[in-house]
Enzyme design. Structure first.
Site, PDB file in Angstrom:
ATOM      1  N   ASP A  95      37.359  38.731  38.591  1.00 41.55           N
ATOM      2  CA  ASP A  95      37.031  39.214  39.936  1.00 41.55           C
ATOM      3  C   ASP A  95      37.415  38.259  41.058  1.00 41.55           C
ATOM      4  O   ASP A  95      36.819  38.262  42.134  1.00 41.55           O
ATOM      5  CB  ASP A  95      35.526  39.536  40.051  1.00 41.55           C
ATOM      6  CG  ASP A  95      35.093  40.572  39.045  1.00 41.55           C
ATOM      7  OD1 ASP A  95      35.932  41.408  38.661  1.00 41.55           O
ATOM      8  OD2 ASP A  95      33.917  40.541  38.635  1.00 41.55           O
ATOM      9  N   LYS A 149      42.513  39.293  41.976  1.00 39.34           N
ATOM     10  CA  LYS A 149      43.871  39.431  41.414  1.00 39.34           C
ATOM     11  C   LYS A 149      44.559  40.686  41.927  1.00 39.34           C
ATOM     12  O   LYS A 149      45.752  40.670  42.223  1.00 39.34           O
ATOM     13  CB  LYS A 149      43.793  39.513  39.879  1.00 39.34           C
ATOM     14  CG  LYS A 149      43.159  38.311  39.231  1.00 39.34           C
ATOM     15  CD  LYS A 149      42.996  38.498  37.743  1.00 39.34           C
ATOM     16  CE  LYS A 149      41.934  39.499  37.334  1.00 39.34           C
ATOM     17  NZ  LYS A 149      40.550  39.114  37.705  1.00 39.34           N
ATOM     18  N   GLY A 173      38.305  45.671  36.763  1.00 37.01           N
ATOM     19  CA  GLY A 173      38.167  46.451  37.989  1.00 37.01           C
ATOM     20  C   GLY A 173      38.885  45.687  39.081  1.00 37.01           C
ATOM     21  O   GLY A 173      38.411  44.653  39.525  1.00 37.01           O
ATOM     22  N   HIS A 174      40.065  46.150  39.456  1.00 38.94           N
ATOM     23  CA  HIS A 174      40.889  45.434  40.441  1.00 38.94           C
ATOM     24  C   HIS A 174      40.936  46.260  41.720  1.00 38.94           C
ATOM     25  O   HIS A 174      41.278  47.441  41.687  1.00 38.94           O
ATOM     26  CB  HIS A 174      42.302  45.212  39.891  1.00 38.94           C
ATOM     27  CG  HIS A 174      42.335  44.328  38.671  1.00 38.94           C
ATOM     28  ND1 HIS A 174      43.491  43.954  38.051  1.00 38.94           N
ATOM     29  CD2 HIS A 174      41.329  43.731  37.982  1.00 38.94           C
ATOM     30  CE1 HIS A 174      43.197  43.172  37.009  1.00 38.94           C
ATOM     31  NE2 HIS A 174      41.895  43.026  36.945  1.00 38.94           N
ATOM     32  N   THR A 201      30.821  44.989  29.490  1.00 37.87           N
ATOM     33  CA  THR A 201      30.942  46.169  30.354  1.00 37.87           C
ATOM     34  C   THR A 201      30.682  47.456  29.568  1.00 37.87           C
ATOM     35  O   THR A 201      30.743  48.543  30.149  1.00 37.87           O
ATOM     36  CB  THR A 201      32.348  46.241  30.968  1.00 37.87           C
ATOM     37  OG1 THR A 201      33.301  46.335  29.901  1.00 37.87           O
ATOM     38  CG2 THR A 201      32.662  45.007  31.802  1.00 37.87           C
ATOM     39  N   GLN A 251      40.455  40.064  33.625  1.00 34.68           N
ATOM     40  CA  GLN A 251      39.391  39.098  33.322  1.00 34.68           C
ATOM     41  C   GLN A 251      39.776  37.716  33.878  1.00 34.68           C
ATOM     42  O   GLN A 251      40.415  37.656  34.906  1.00 34.68           O
ATOM     43  CB  GLN A 251      39.079  39.055  31.819  1.00 34.68           C
ATOM     44  CG  GLN A 251      38.370  40.311  31.297  1.00 34.68           C
ATOM     45  CD  GLN A 251      39.270  41.511  31.138  1.00 34.68           C
ATOM     46  OE1 GLN A 251      40.265  41.447  30.445  1.00 34.68           O
ATOM     47  NE2 GLN A 251      38.941  42.617  31.765  1.00 34.68           N
ATOM     48  N   THR A 275      33.355  47.495  38.057  1.00 32.70           N
ATOM     49  CA  THR A 275      33.315  48.438  36.935  1.00 32.70           C
ATOM     50  C   THR A 275      31.894  48.906  36.651  1.00 32.70           C
ATOM     51  O   THR A 275      31.668  50.076  36.376  1.00 32.70           O
ATOM     52  CB  THR A 275      33.943  47.778  35.689  1.00 32.70           C
ATOM     53  OG1 THR A 275      35.300  47.468  36.003  1.00 32.70           O
ATOM     54  CG2 THR A 275      33.912  48.689  34.480  1.00 32.70           C
ATOM     55  N   GLY A 295      40.109  38.153  53.998  1.00 32.83           N
ATOM     56  CA  GLY A 295      39.555  39.496  54.149  1.00 32.83           C
ATOM     57  C   GLY A 295      40.130  40.374  53.061  1.00 32.83           C
ATOM     58  O   GLY A 295      41.108  39.997  52.415  1.00 32.83           O
TER      59      GLY A 295
HETATM   60  P1  GDP Z   1      39.887  41.300  40.636  1.00 33.30           P
HETATM   61  O1  GDP Z   1      39.166  41.881  39.469  1.00 33.30           O
HETATM   62  O2  GDP Z   1      40.283  39.879  40.409  1.00 33.30           O
HETATM   63  O3  GDP Z   1      41.042  42.128  41.101  1.00 33.30           O
HETATM   64  O4  GDP Z   1      38.832  41.280  41.840  1.00 33.30           O
HETATM   65  P2  GDP Z   1      37.776  42.462  42.232  1.00 33.30           P
HETATM   66  O5  GDP Z   1      38.525  43.568  42.878  1.00 33.30           O
HETATM   67  O6  GDP Z   1      36.909  42.801  41.083  1.00 33.30           O
HETATM   68  O7  GDP Z   1      36.848  41.712  43.262  1.00 33.30           O
HETATM   69  C1  GDP Z   1      37.347  41.125  44.415  1.00 33.30           C
HETATM   70  C2  GDP Z   1      36.664  41.764  45.649  1.00 33.30           C
HETATM   71  O8  GDP Z   1      36.887  40.952  46.772  1.00 33.30           O
HETATM   72  C3  GDP Z   1      37.231  43.108  45.994  1.00 33.30           C
HETATM   73  O9  GDP Z   1      36.201  43.880  46.574  1.00 33.30           O
HETATM   74  C4  GDP Z   1      38.294  42.783  47.048  1.00 33.30           C
HETATM   75  O10 GDP Z   1      38.549  43.855  47.946  1.00 33.30           O
HETATM   76  C5  GDP Z   1      37.650  41.627  47.750  1.00 33.30           C
HETATM   77  N1  GDP Z   1      38.571  40.613  48.289  1.00 33.30           N
HETATM   78  C6  GDP Z   1      39.713  40.125  47.747  1.00 33.30           C
HETATM   79  N2  GDP Z   1      40.202  39.116  48.491  1.00 33.30           N
HETATM   80  C7  GDP Z   1      39.353  38.966  49.529  1.00 33.30           C
HETATM   81  C8  GDP Z   1      39.289  38.065  50.634  1.00 33.30           C
HETATM   82  O11 GDP Z   1      40.127  37.169  50.800  1.00 33.30           O
HETATM   83  N3  GDP Z   1      38.225  38.216  51.491  1.00 33.30           N
HETATM   84  C9  GDP Z   1      37.277  39.176  51.325  1.00 33.30           C
HETATM   85  N4  GDP Z   1      36.271  39.237  52.201  1.00 33.30           N
HETATM   86  N5  GDP Z   1      37.311  40.030  50.288  1.00 33.30           N
HETATM   87  C10 GDP Z   1      38.320  39.925  49.416  1.00 33.30           C
HETATM   88  P1  IMO Z   2      38.490  41.774  36.103  1.00 34.11           P
HETATM   89  O1  IMO Z   2      39.845  42.059  35.510  1.00 34.11           O
HETATM   90  C1  IMO Z   2      34.538  40.041  35.512  1.00 34.11           C
HETATM   91  C2  IMO Z   2      32.882  40.187  31.477  1.00 34.11           C
HETATM   92  C3  IMO Z   2      31.668  41.033  31.188  1.00 34.11           C
HETATM   93  C4  IMO Z   2      31.031  40.217  30.073  1.00 34.11           C
HETATM   94  C5  IMO Z   2      32.236  39.722  29.293  1.00 34.11           C
HETATM   95  C6  IMO Z   2      32.610  40.558  28.080  1.00 34.11           C
HETATM   96  O2  IMO Z   2      38.046  42.793  37.084  1.00 34.11           O
HETATM   97  O3  IMO Z   2      38.426  40.374  36.610  1.00 34.11           O
HETATM   98  P2  IMO Z   2      33.768  42.944  27.803  1.00 34.11           P
HETATM   99  O4  IMO Z   2      33.362  44.300  28.306  1.00 34.11           O
HETATM  100  O5  IMO Z   2      35.107  42.508  28.280  1.00 34.11           O
HETATM  101  O6  IMO Z   2      33.628  42.805  26.315  1.00 34.11           O
HETATM  102  O7  IMO Z   2      32.684  41.931  28.442  1.00 34.11           O
HETATM  103  O8  IMO Z   2      33.325  39.710  30.201  1.00 34.11           O
HETATM  104  N1  IMO Z   2      34.029  40.893  32.083  1.00 34.11           N
HETATM  105  C7  IMO Z   2      34.420  40.732  33.352  1.00 34.11           C
HETATM  106  N2  IMO Z   2      33.875  40.026  34.357  1.00 34.11           N
HETATM  107  N3  IMO Z   2      35.693  40.703  35.732  1.00 34.11           N
HETATM  108  C8  IMO Z   2      36.275  41.409  34.728  1.00 34.11           C
HETATM  109  O9  IMO Z   2      37.488  41.971  34.844  1.00 34.11           O
HETATM  110  C9  IMO Z   2      35.613  41.472  33.476  1.00 34.11           C
HETATM  111  N4  IMO Z   2      35.888  42.081  32.300  1.00 34.11           N
HETATM  112  C10 IMO Z   2      34.921  41.700  31.459  1.00 34.11           C
HETATM  113  O10 IMO Z   2      30.832  41.119  32.326  1.00 34.11           O
HETATM  114  O11 IMO Z   2      30.373  39.090  30.610  1.00 34.11           O
HETATM  115 MG    MG Z   3      37.352  42.811  39.011  1.00 33.44          MG
END
Ligand code: GDP
Ligand code: IMO
Ligand code: MG
Length: 406
Positions: A16, A19, A43-44, A123, A196, A272, A388
């Site tokens: 999270d 990416k 969840g991207h 998850t 991840q 997610t 942002g």
């Molecule tokens: P990922 O799994 O690595 O793709 O990240 P996630 O989407 O799960 O979580 C990142 C969250 O931060 C999302 O809600 C993005 O829209 C938000 N985000 C990403 N970069 C920035 C940033 O530079 N500033 C802010 N405020 N939000 C961001």
């Molecule tokens: P992205 O790609 C954050 C965490 C789960 C749990 C552990 C194992 O959005 O960064 P799993 O369901 O994979 O067997 O769970 O990994 N986890 C994540 N945490 N971002 C994710 O994906 C994750 N995918 C799995 O919360 O601790």
């Molecule tokens: Mg994510």
């Protein structure tokens, strides 16, 4: 022959880190974007033109209408994939996807067997059990979705619905290795999108509180079928602080008002599962470890804007384990659980109207200093800073500033 780079994007923390946003930002220049591990546990988020897209299985390049591929290293829940394609099409996207015939399938029995006692806090998408079957050689692969005998044997009751899903998915079946190698031969630009994070990697993470795949850069090759020699650049992504969802050690975790403030401001709830994410300070011991394991060339720091008004900002530079100073990241989670962070403090900056910030120079001086210090502590140039969620809110960092810092 003119060769345009292939780029791997990996998360240096617990997932999270943003990416999806970085892949989307770089995606302008890309021809193909490919996922190489994990499944719909990911969840991207991509925010573009005022719209928010949440991708679970499809690579983030889909938002720009790029060719997107799901590599052999991914585990695919076929009904989820069909649903995600349909939903994104309904949102107006042109979905041009190929899925590896060699990718393994997540079945209902895998979901039922996922983390039954909630010890890991997964998850619950069936990821671990699907990879277990793959590695014990009982798995069902995407190509087998068209094989009635294999389905009867491996799915049992309800196999017909998988055959149906297989037929619906068959137009998307692809030889991902062949397609990627051809694309690279033709000088196309390929982004390899990690899911991840390094600390959730099955080998390099905080085992057993990890996911069931390699989330590090090496998996970009094994999970797609390209040679390590064909990877030109590796970009690490880390937040300006740290978050973690699920169980497991987290030395810089904040259980006070500051953690709460970061969670609220940063909307730190799982993409997610909707679970609240645990929040804490930036951990340079972890990120240094991840820098080495992945061999990153550069670092993107995201969500700097969330730290407005927090002063001082603390960064963990070493661990104190029963009075002993550890500079390296320990392999034992028991040791890690007992580690107390050793902090270096940096000046924060006041509330900032980030919508007015378009360049590095127009960022608050303390914010630039914080980024320079992160680069120094992590021994890698920082080239992008997120201020942002939307595509434009990415500042490219002049490398002279980084040289000064280091
Ligand atoms: P990922 O799994 O690595 O793709 O990240 P996630 O989407 O799960 O979580 C990142 C969250 O931060 C999302 O809600 C993005 O829209 C938000 N985000 C990403 N970069 C920035 C940033 O530079 N500033 C802010 N405020 N939000 C961001
Ligand atoms: P992205 O790609 C954050 C965490 C789960 C749990 C552990 C194992 O959005 O960064 P799993 O369901 O994979 O067997 O769970 O990994 N986890 C994540 N945490 N971002 C994710 O994906 C994750 N995918 C799995 O919360 O601790
Ligand atoms: Mg994510």
């Amino acid at each position: 022959v003119f060769r345009i780079p292939s780029v791997v994007i990996v998360d240096l923390q617990f997932g999270d880190s943003g990416k999806g946003k970085i892949v989307d930002y770089l995606g302008d220049h890309a021809d193909v974007v490919v996922r190489f591990q994990g499944g719909h546990n990911a969840g991207h988020t991509v925010v573009a033109d005022g719209k928010t897209f949440k991708l679970h299985l499809l690579p983030s390049g889909v938002v720009r209408g790029k060719r997107v591929l799901i590599g052999n290293g991914v585990v695919v829940e076929p009904k989820h994939l069909l649903k995600e394609i349909a939903e994104l099409r309904a949102q107006g996207l042109n979905v041009d996807v190929g899925v590896s015939e060699r990718a393994h399938v997540i079945l209902e029995k895998h979901v039922a067997a996922d983390d039954p006692h909630g010890k890991i806090g997964t998850t619950r998408r069936g990821i671990g059990p699907a990879y277990s079957d793959k590695h014990s050689r009982h798995g069902l692969r995407i190509i087998d979705l068209l094989d009635e005998g294999a389905l009867r044997e491996k799915v049992g009751n309800g196999w017909e619905s998988y055959l149906e899903a297989g037929h619906a998915l068959s137009p998307f079946f692809a030889d991902v290795s062949a397609e990627l190698n051809d694309a690279l031969d033709a000088g196309k630009v390929v982004l390899l999108e990690g899911a991840q994070g390094t600390l959730l990697d099955i080998d390099h993470g905080t085992y057993p509180f990890v996911t069931s795949s390699n989330c590090t850069a090496g998996a970009a090759c094994t999970g797609t079928g390209i040679s390590p020699k064909r990877v030109d650049r590796i970009i690490g992504v880390a937040k300006a602080y740290t978050t973690r969802v699920g169980s497991g050690p987290f030395p810089t975790e904040l259980s006070d008002g500051i953690g709460e403030k970061i969670r609220e401001r940063g909307h730190e709830f799982g993409t997610t599962t909707g679970r609240p994410r645990r929040c804490g300070w930036f951990d340079a011991v972890q990120v240094n470890y991840s820098r080495r394991v992945n061999g990153i060339d550069e670092l993107a720091i995201t969500k700097l804007d969330i730290l407005d008004g927090i002063d001082p900002l603390r960064v963990c530079v070493a661990y104190d384990w029963h009075g002993k100073r550890l500079a390296a990241f320990p392999s034992s989670v028991k040791v890690l659980e007992d580690c107390k962070p050793v902090f270096e403090d940096f000046a924060g900056w006041p509330e900032t109207d980030w919508s007015r910030v378009k360049t590095w120079e127009s960022m608050p001086q303390q914010a630039r200093h914080y980024v320079e210090e992160l680069s120094r502590l992590c021994h890698v140039p920082i080239t992008m800073v997120g201020i942002g969620p939307s595509r434009e809110q990415t500042i490219s960092v002049p490398q002279a500033a980084m040289l000064r810092a280091r």
